[in-house]
Design a protein around this motif. Sequence first.
Motif, PDB file in Angstrom:
ATOM      1  N   ALA A 117       0.833  -1.210   0.000  1.00  0.00           N
ATOM      2  CA  ALA A 117       0.000   0.000   0.000  1.00  0.00           C
ATOM      3  C   ALA A 117       0.862   1.253   0.000  1.00  0.00           C
ATOM      4  N   ALA A 118       0.351   2.296  -0.645  1.00  0.00           N
ATOM      5  CA  ALA A 118       0.894   3.630  -0.450  1.00  0.00           C
ATOM      6  C   ALA A 118       0.238   4.170   0.821  1.00  0.00           C
ATOM      7  N   VAL A 119       1.035   4.782   1.693  1.00  0.00           N
ATOM      8  CA  VAL A 119       0.534   5.118   3.025  1.00  0.00           C
ATOM      9  C   VAL A 119       0.605   6.616   3.299  1.00  0.00           C
ATOM     10  N   VAL A 120      -0.523   7.160   3.738  1.00  0.00           N
ATOM     11  CA  VAL A 120      -0.583   8.540   4.213  1.00  0.00           C
ATOM     12  C   VAL A 120      -0.477   8.474   5.731  1.00  0.00           C
ATOM     13  N   CYS A 121       0.666   8.866   6.267  1.00  0.00           N
ATOM     14  CA  CYS A 121       0.940   8.772   7.701  1.00  0.00           C
ATOM     15  C   CYS A 121       0.530  10.083   8.370  1.00  0.00           C
ATOM     16  N   VAL A 122      -0.541  10.028   9.139  1.00  0.00           N
ATOM     17  CA  VAL A 122      -1.076  11.231   9.766  1.00  0.00           C
ATOM     18  C   VAL A 122      -0.838  11.178  11.276  1.00  0.00           C
ATOM     19  N   ASP A 123      -0.333  12.272  11.805  1.00  0.00           N
ATOM     20  CA  ASP A 123      -0.140  12.376  13.241  1.00  0.00           C
ATOM     21  C   ASP A 123      -0.199  13.850  13.616  1.00  0.00           C
ATOM     22  N   ARG A 124      -0.506  14.128  14.870  1.00  0.00           N
ATOM     23  CA  ARG A 124      -0.539  15.529  15.312  1.00  0.00           C
ATOM     24  C   ARG A 124       0.852  16.087  15.508  1.00  0.00           C
ATOM     25  N   ILE A 125       1.849  15.194  15.608  1.00  0.00           N
ATOM     26  CA  ILE A 125       3.250  15.600  15.761  1.00  0.00           C
ATOM     27  C   ILE A 125       3.962  15.372  14.438  1.00  0.00           C
ATOM     28  N   ALA A 144      -2.082  16.495  11.372  1.00  0.00           N
ATOM     29  CA  ALA A 144      -3.489  16.818  11.596  1.00  0.00           C
ATOM     30  C   ALA A 144      -3.863  16.457  13.031  1.00  0.00           C
ATOM     31  N   GLU A 145      -4.730  17.258  13.609  1.00  0.00           N
ATOM     32  CA  GLU A 145      -5.303  16.990  14.921  1.00  0.00           C
ATOM     33  C   GLU A 145      -6.706  16.431  14.709  1.00  0.00           C
ATOM     34  N   VAL A 146      -6.966  15.245  15.251  1.00  0.00           N
ATOM     35  CA  VAL A 146      -8.229  14.559  14.949  1.00  0.00           C
ATOM     36  C   VAL A 146      -9.452  15.224  15.575  1.00  0.00           C
ATOM     37  N   THR A 147      -9.234  16.170  16.455  1.00  0.00           N
ATOM     38  CA  THR A 147     -10.375  16.899  17.024  1.00  0.00           C
ATOM     39  C   THR A 147     -10.776  18.091  16.172  1.00  0.00           C
ATOM     40  N   GLU A 148     -10.038  18.333  15.089  1.00  0.00           N
ATOM     41  CA  GLU A 148     -10.300  19.477  14.214  1.00  0.00           C
ATOM     42  C   GLU A 148     -10.786  18.982  12.852  1.00  0.00           C
ATOM     43  N   THR A 149     -12.045  19.228  12.561  1.00  0.00           N
ATOM     44  CA  THR A 149     -12.652  18.726  11.324  1.00  0.00           C
ATOM     45  C   THR A 149     -11.895  19.188  10.084  1.00  0.00           C
ATOM     46  N   GLU A 150     -11.536  20.443  10.011  1.00  0.00           N
ATOM     47  CA  GLU A 150     -10.852  20.961   8.830  1.00  0.00           C
ATOM     48  C   GLU A 150      -9.508  20.283   8.614  1.00  0.00           C
ATOM     49  N   GLN A 151      -8.803  19.993   9.690  1.00  0.00           N
ATOM     50  CA  GLN A 151      -7.512  19.326   9.552  1.00  0.00           C
ATOM     51  C   GLN A 151      -7.668  17.881   9.094  1.00  0.00           C
ATOM     52  N   VAL A 152      -8.689  17.211   9.599  1.00  0.00           N
ATOM     53  CA  VAL A 152      -8.961  15.842   9.160  1.00  0.00           C
ATOM     54  C   VAL A 152      -9.318  15.823   7.678  1.00  0.00           C
ATOM     55  N   ASN A 153     -10.204  16.722   7.262  1.00  0.00           N
ATOM     56  CA  ASN A 153     -10.600  16.793   5.850  1.00  0.00           C
ATOM     57  C   ASN A 153      -9.401  17.083   4.961  1.00  0.00           C
ATOM     58  N   ARG A 154      -8.552  17.965   5.422  1.00  0.00           N
ATOM     59  CA  ARG A 154      -7.373  18.329   4.636  1.00  0.00           C
ATOM     60  C   ARG A 154      -6.430  17.131   4.506  1.00  0.00           C
ATOM     61  N   GLN A 178     -15.259  14.775  28.412  1.00  0.00           N
ATOM     62  CA  GLN A 178     -15.560  15.208  27.050  1.00  0.00           C
ATOM     63  C   GLN A 178     -14.340  15.115  26.152  1.00  0.00           C
ATOM     64  N   ARG A 179     -13.160  15.428  26.692  1.00  0.00           N
ATOM     65  CA  ARG A 179     -11.937  15.334  25.895  1.00  0.00           C
ATOM     66  C   ARG A 179     -11.693  13.901  25.455  1.00  0.00           C
ATOM     67  N   THR A 180     -11.863  12.956  26.378  1.00  0.00           N
ATOM     68  CA  THR A 180     -11.657  11.548  26.041  1.00  0.00           C
ATOM     69  C   THR A 180     -12.639  11.089  24.973  1.00  0.00           C
ATOM     70  N   MET A 181     -13.901  11.456  25.125  1.00  0.00           N
ATOM     71  CA  MET A 181     -14.904  11.064  24.140  1.00  0.00           C
ATOM     72  C   MET A 181     -14.642  11.721  22.790  1.00  0.00           C
ATOM     73  N   ASP A 182     -14.223  12.971  22.814  1.00  0.00           N
ATOM     74  CA  ASP A 182     -13.996  13.709  21.568  1.00  0.00           C
ATOM     75  C   ASP A 182     -12.831  13.120  20.784  1.00  0.00           C
ATOM     76  N   ILE A 183     -11.782  12.727  21.496  1.00  0.00           N
ATOM     77  CA  ILE A 183     -10.623  12.148  20.812  1.00  0.00           C
ATOM     78  C   ILE A 183     -10.919  10.711  20.378  1.00  0.00           C
ATOM     79  N   ASN A 184     -11.416   9.895  21.290  1.00  0.00           N
ATOM     80  CA  ASN A 184     -11.557   8.467  21.007  1.00  0.00           C
ATOM     81  C   ASN A 184     -12.713   8.130  20.080  1.00  0.00           C
TER      82      ASN A 184
END
Length: 267
Positions: free
Chosen positions: A37-45, A68-78, A114-120
């Motif tokens: 597979a070609a892999v898109v490696c996404v991480d907040r760091i 990308a930060e998974v709590t940010e919709t625009e970053q996930v879409n990007r 809420q933070r745990t639910m939002d991330i997980n």
Amino acid sequence: MVDRLKDKVAIVFGAGGPPGEWSNGKATSVAFGREGAAVVCVDRIAEAAEEAAQVIRAEGHQAIAVVAEVTETEQVNRAVQVGIEHFGRVDILHNNVGVASPGGPLELDDAAFQRTMDINVGSVHRTVRAVLPHFLKQGSGAIVNVSSLAAIRWSGYSYFAYYASKAAVNHATVAIALQYAEKGIRANAIMPGVIDTPLVYKQISAQYSSVEEMVAARSRAVPMKRPGSPWDIAGAAVFLASDEANFITGVCLPVDGGHACVMPGLV
């Protein structure tokens, strides 16, 4: 086996890990690359995402790093859009993001819960929402969400929000699988048990008198009397993402050395 994911594009959220160490996400990203597979490696760091991508490229496979930060919709879409622009399509979504906030109902405040639910759980919603239009257009796609054995049983640790969020990940996976089964889209979850990852040493070791005590106690809890490794999670992820699993959907698969099959205290 090799080339089980040949000509596929995988996007892995939570692809990084501590420098020089193997997390579940990093091992899975590399395993996807090794299977073609070609892999898109996404991480907040950024450095963590790039390290995973570099390992894949060094072995002669294709990979890019995206922050990308998974709590940010625009970053996930990007992140999804960048992957599609670079590789032309997306076939596999792998979610490996999670956090465990310690405490029971009395100890956890609203913000921590809420933070745990939002991330997980929120991360699953955002990433799936971002890839589904592309999966629907091409009439195929595989989603693999990393849940936890804690979704279905008490782990011995006081992690109320983590239990609730991972149970939600399980049922969210089933809901996605059944809603889109006729569209050629599959969704499955992996429930890791006792896995020897860097995160364990950061989040759990403080509850023991020593690291050695923690490792021994965790090993005793497993029928196989040893922890699993990130590569065990990666192997399950490759299978569920591959065409070998093309009649498997809505499954929450324990990868746990038999841990889910026994009563606490009887191993």
